[in-house]
Design a protein around this motif. Sequence first.
Motif: not given
Length: 291
Positions: A33, A237, A239, A291
Amino acid sequence: MAATAAEWVEGARVRTLPNSVAPVIVGAGAAGAIDRFNWWASLLALAVALSLQVGVNYANDYSDGVRGTDAARVGPLRLVGSGVATAASVRTAAFACFGVASVAGLLLVVLTGHVWLLAVGVVCVAGAWFYTGGSRPYGYSGWGEAAVFVFFGLVAVLGTQYVQAATVTWAGLAGAVALGSFSAAVLVANNLRDVPTDREAGKRTLAVRLGDRRTRTLYFGLVTLPFVVTVVAAVANVWLLAALGAAAVVVPAVRIVAGGRDGLALIPVLRDTALAMLAWAVLAGVALGLS
């Protein structure tokens, strides 16, 4: 009598391996990330985690076996308790696994330069052995779940991220809390199943101390926490909301525990909780990496 290869594999309790694989996936995702994913560090971290997991399983088999606490245990095969392998051979297998973990960990230290991680490794091996080993095993005193939360959650996830990124992040911490909760839930289910035999053997596990009803409540809380963490972390985030899909895997386990089942009927709970943990780790790890 010498145990067969199949019995050694069963004694290694391979169904518990998601406890060691899942944290590495999330830790690697957390490193990804921030664009710090490192494949060889991830593989070495996985080698450490898997070796320690199998090692602690053999160590528990040995220590419980020589104390006689596995004599009437339900669940998977116990090598020493069942008599299919000698105590000495199982102890040797445990130490061999700890040796493999130590070599992989030493390679990580040499390649990353983080010498202080040697101390973490020593603590991990000591924690693995003294869970049921030694004169005063902490697993017999109700501290097993706390240790699992720390070692399979905080240490495993954040350690995997750190050896790649040389830092830890809030996303990594969120993943560590979630995985620690899942791992502790697996142990709670295991100890809930074993309450009658543990009480008879003098093992004061957390489940024995809490009793049936409160242990089931604890299980519900532990399997709920990862999804609460998911929603909170998704603020940064979105996602990560994909990891909520793991709830579908753990629902059957929750129903069994809520239904008051006990003994052998709780074995699917261990399997489904571990699979939910692995599913959460894969979904969250991919989300973090993207991400």
